[in-house]
Design an enzyme around this catalytic site. Sequence first.
Site, PDB file in Angstrom:
ATOM      1  N   PRO A 106       0.826  -1.215   0.000  1.00  0.00           N
ATOM      2  CA  PRO A 106       0.000   0.000   0.000  1.00  0.00           C
ATOM      3  C   PRO A 106       0.860   1.264   0.000  1.00  0.00           C
ATOM      4  CG  PRO A 106      -0.461  -1.382   1.935  1.00  0.00           C
ATOM      5  CD  PRO A 106       0.611  -2.067   1.164  1.00  0.00           C
ATOM      6  N   GLY A 110       3.604   3.572   5.320  1.00  0.00           N
ATOM      7  CA  GLY A 110       4.678   3.178   6.227  1.00  0.00           C
ATOM      8  C   GLY A 110       5.275   1.813   5.932  1.00  0.00           C
ATOM      9  N   LEU A 111       4.916   1.214   4.784  1.00  0.00           N
ATOM     10  CA  LEU A 111       5.481  -0.101   4.457  1.00  0.00           C
ATOM     11  C   LEU A 111       6.576  -0.021   3.397  1.00  0.00           C
ATOM     12  CD1 LEU A 111       2.392  -2.516   4.558  1.00  0.00           C
ATOM     13  CD2 LEU A 111       4.032  -1.993   6.336  1.00  0.00           C
ATOM     14  N   GLY A 112       6.998   1.186   3.089  1.00  0.00           N
ATOM     15  CA  GLY A 112       8.163   1.346   2.224  1.00  0.00           C
ATOM     16  C   GLY A 112       7.891   1.155   0.741  1.00  0.00           C
ATOM     17  N   SER A 113       6.670   1.491   0.290  1.00  0.00           N
ATOM     18  CA  SER A 113       6.344   1.210  -1.118  1.00  0.00           C
ATOM     19  C   SER A 113       7.277   1.943  -2.079  1.00  0.00           C
ATOM     20  CB  SER A 113       4.884   1.550  -1.418  1.00  0.00           C
ATOM     21  OG  SER A 113       4.690   2.932  -1.375  1.00  0.00           O
ATOM     22  N   ALA A 115      10.413   3.042  -1.683  1.00  0.00           N
ATOM     23  CA  ALA A 115      11.766   2.474  -1.699  1.00  0.00           C
ATOM     24  C   ALA A 115      11.759   1.094  -2.358  1.00  0.00           C
ATOM     25  CB  ALA A 115      12.307   2.374  -0.273  1.00  0.00           C
ATOM     26  N   ALA A 116      10.685   0.328  -2.160  1.00  0.00           N
ATOM     27  CA  ALA A 116      10.638  -1.020  -2.739  1.00  0.00           C
ATOM     28  C   ALA A 116      10.522  -0.966  -4.261  1.00  0.00           C
ATOM     29  CB  ALA A 116       9.471  -1.801  -2.140  1.00  0.00           C
ATOM     30  N   ASP A 157      14.621   2.953   5.207  1.00  0.00           N
ATOM     31  CA  ASP A 157      13.755   2.204   4.282  1.00  0.00           C
ATOM     32  C   ASP A 157      14.572   1.555   3.172  1.00  0.00           C
ATOM     33  OD1 ASP A 157      11.715   3.246   5.777  1.00  0.00           O
ATOM     34  OD2 ASP A 157      10.491   3.842   4.069  1.00  0.00           O
TER      35      ASP A 157
END
Length: 325
Positions: A106, A110-113, A115-116, A157
């Site tokens: 998402p 805060g789940l690092g989308s 950077a991923a 991240d």
Amino acid sequence: MTTASAPGKVILFGEHAVVYGQPALAAPVTQVQATATLTPLPPSPTGRGGRSEGIWIDARDVGRHYRLEDASSDDPLAAAIRLTFAHFNLPITDDSLRMTLESTIPIASGLGSGAAVCTALVRALANYLNHPMTNAEVSSIVFETEKLLHGTPSGIDNTVIAYGQPVYFVKGQSPIPFNVAHPFQLLIADTGLPSPTKITVGDVRAAREKEPERYEQMFRAIGDIAREARTLIEIGQTPGARFAETLGALMSCNHALLQQLGVSCPELDILAECARAAGAAGAKLSGGGRGGNMLALVTPETESAVRAALEMAGAKRVIGTVVSE
Ligand code: PMV
């Protein structure tokens, strides 16, 4: 066709304080992934070049499809591509390529989308160029793209996502992967409220300027919690229920300090309270705050009751993950 993927991440301890030099712990979340696929496009039939030639960025999740040469200088995906070529001292290729980005992480939660997606893109491009990169090289390029997204990122991240393993992180230092003596289970509950990290980081900075001593004290307290958590996780000297109890208490203390920093919100607090009431050993917000995700520490015995409580309390999505080496 060349493909590469990168996981999401959670910050276990230390967000915000990490921007000011305190340690933080983060772990990859492989249940959500970003994927980059590079597909060579056929040359124009006239051989003279046409609208379809060049590098195309196809960012599916945000509905954007555009040429690299039309991208602005602050576009993180374009920056990831340009920096990867520059890293190898190569000119941007004349090959016609489509770079497709897809992600189940998402956005702004805060789940690092961000950077991923950039990590997957840099890796896929490096592989396409036959120059595989080390984790440290990928991380340093993605750090530059994070600056475009977040302003003054600590670098946590890009580090945890590029290394793909739990890390103890201090800004400006090489990350230290940490051992996990006893794998532990988390539920990650999404408030459904997008919250750009740039804003909460900026607000904390402004508040710290007004009350430097108070904020430094809170950052130090968060740093102490992160150090204590690292020792506990690495040594695991209190296995079983007591390990979870101690780690959970550290998470809840970290959450209380994040509330005092002003980065929680009613939705996060409700999820954290419901998780604890349903049996979670501890709970805290994760990442920038004021929305995004909350972590609850569970065991196989408490997981289903906590998950049900989080869903009842309005979580838009609950992801289960296990932190292990
Ligand atoms: O990107 P997020 O929302 O997971 O937050 C990153 C963590 C912060 O400490 C708030 C910012 C940073 O750069 O470390």
